[in-house]
Scaffold this motif. Structure first.
Motif, PDB file in Angstrom:
ATOM      1  N   VAL A   1      -2.553   6.496 -12.618  1.00  0.00           N
ATOM      2  CA  VAL A   1      -3.565   6.737 -11.590  1.00  0.00           C
ATOM      3  C   VAL A   1      -4.597   5.611 -11.582  1.00  0.00           C
TER       4      VAL A   1
ATOM      5  N   GLU B   1       0.837  -1.192   0.000  1.00  0.00           N
ATOM      6  CA  GLU B   1       0.000   0.000   0.000  1.00  0.00           C
ATOM      7  C   GLU B   1       0.881   1.254   0.000  1.00  0.00           C
TER       8      GLU B   1
ATOM      9  N   THR C   1       8.882   5.276  -3.826  1.00  0.00           N
ATOM     10  CA  THR C   1       8.052   4.266  -3.156  1.00  0.00           C
ATOM     11  C   THR C   1       8.825   3.404  -2.162  1.00  0.00           C
TER      12      THR C   1
ATOM     13  N   ASN D   1       1.222   5.425   0.533  1.00  0.00           N
ATOM     14  CA  ASN D   1       0.566   6.541   1.211  1.00  0.00           C
ATOM     15  C   ASN D   1       0.302   7.677   0.227  1.00  0.00           C
ATOM     16  N   THR D   2      -0.349   8.714   0.707  1.00  0.00           N
ATOM     17  CA  THR D   2      -0.768   9.814  -0.176  1.00  0.00           C
ATOM     18  C   THR D   2       0.423  10.513  -0.810  1.00  0.00           C
ATOM     19  N   ILE D   3       1.459  10.771  -0.033  1.00  0.00           N
ATOM     20  CA  ILE D   3       2.639  11.462  -0.564  1.00  0.00           C
ATOM     21  C   ILE D   3       3.307  10.628  -1.649  1.00  0.00           C
ATOM     22  N   GLN D   4       3.427   9.321  -1.424  1.00  0.00           N
ATOM     23  CA  GLN D   4       4.033   8.446  -2.424  1.00  0.00           C
ATOM     24  C   GLN D   4       3.216   8.421  -3.705  1.00  0.00           C
ATOM     25  N   ILE D   5       1.895   8.390  -3.579  1.00  0.00           N
ATOM     26  CA  ILE D   5       1.030   8.392  -4.766  1.00  0.00           C
ATOM     27  C   ILE D   5       1.217   9.679  -5.561  1.00  0.00           C
ATOM     28  N   ILE D   6       1.284  10.812  -4.861  1.00  0.00           N
ATOM     29  CA  ILE D   6       1.480  12.092  -5.554  1.00  0.00           C
ATOM     30  C   ILE D   6       2.826  12.114  -6.267  1.00  0.00           C
TER      31      ILE D   6
END
Length: 269
Positions: A159, A2, A43, A4-9
């Motif tokens: 995305v 999984e 990541t 986190n939000t920062i990694q996704i951005i």
């Protein structure tokens, strides 16, 4: 695994830069060894993604846009396969599966870039109309929109992968019609052949051929690591530069005096 939000951005930003890099060819963010490494860096899976990027880079060496012929999309193949590798959570054990999925991703990316380039032709007409009116702001605006569209071309699929996971993506790629995937693969293979031919044509001088042959021989020695091959390559390049400075008459003539285009390019830089 999984994210986190920062990694996704950060992953989306890397994907966006890779998409633009595949068109601009300036900073080469779309190259597999760079794109996969950046995905691994943001990541926390640097080593598996670095291995994936290095392997894909060897596959994509001949991928180049030649005139109107578009090569398989290294940007989408690199970023999406690295994301799938990270989401799988298998580490180095999942590199082979990620490589297998990268090739159909490159074919799918080829279709996407053709669509985006077709849309971009309308932007050219908009820029022509703005140029006739002397409106340079609109000309620059449409330039930026066209480039950003190429970034979105990579960021949007990434995305979707992050949202729906790796399983549905593999199913979707496997459901691609054979006539479409085979046709794009054949066209991309022809581009690869021409790309390698252009590289060899540039290297086809009597001064460079010995190094070309040495590289092929060293590549067969499996005990030499990629770092070792890179070190040998740098050493051979330094030897070549030293010899090219001497010239054929030993009087310090430049590479241009021996008819070597590669030497001329290096001297220009």
């Amino acid at each position: 695994m999984e994210l986190n939000t920062i990694q996704i951005i950060l992953v989306v930003i890397v994907a966006f830069l890779a998409g633009m890099g595949g068109i601009l060819d300036e900073f080469h963010f779309h190259q597999p060894v760079i794109a996969c490494t950046l995905i691994g860096l943001v990541t926390g899976n640097l080593l598996p993604c670095l291995i994936l990027g290095g392997t894909l880079q060897m596959i994509a060496l001949g991928w180049a846009n030649i005139g109107a012929a578009v090569a398989p999309d290294a940007a989408l193949a690199s970023v999406a396969s690295a994301v799938i590798l990270v989401l799988g959570g298998q580490g180095k054990a999942g590199v082979s599966s990620a490589i297998a999925i990268a090739v159909p991703l490159a074919v799918a990316g080829l279709l996407l870039t053709i669509i985006c380039r077709t849309i971009a032709t309308a932007f050219v007409h908009f820029m022509d109309a703005a140029a006739e009116k002397g409106d340079m702001f609109k000309v620059e605006m449409w330039h930026l929109i066209a480039v950003c569209m190429q970034g979105v071309r990579i960021a949007l699929p990434v995305v979707l992968i992050l949202i729906i996971g790796e399983g549905p993506v593999k199913t979707l790629l496997n459901s691609m019609p054979a006539w479409l995937s085979d046709g794009l693969a054949i066209g991309g293979g022809m581009v690869v052949a021409v790309g390698y031919a252009m590289v060899i044509n540039m290297m086809a001088t009597r001064e460079v051929w010995p190094f070309f042959a040495i590289g092929f021989v060293l590549a067969t020695v499996s005990q030499i690591t990629l770092i070792g091959l890179g070190t040998i390559g740098v050493a051979l390049a330094l030897i070549y530069l030293a010899l090219s400075k001497q010239g054929g008459n030993g009087s310090g003539a430049s590479a241009s005096n021996i008819g070597d285009p590669v030497g001329d390019i290096i001297d220009d830089f």
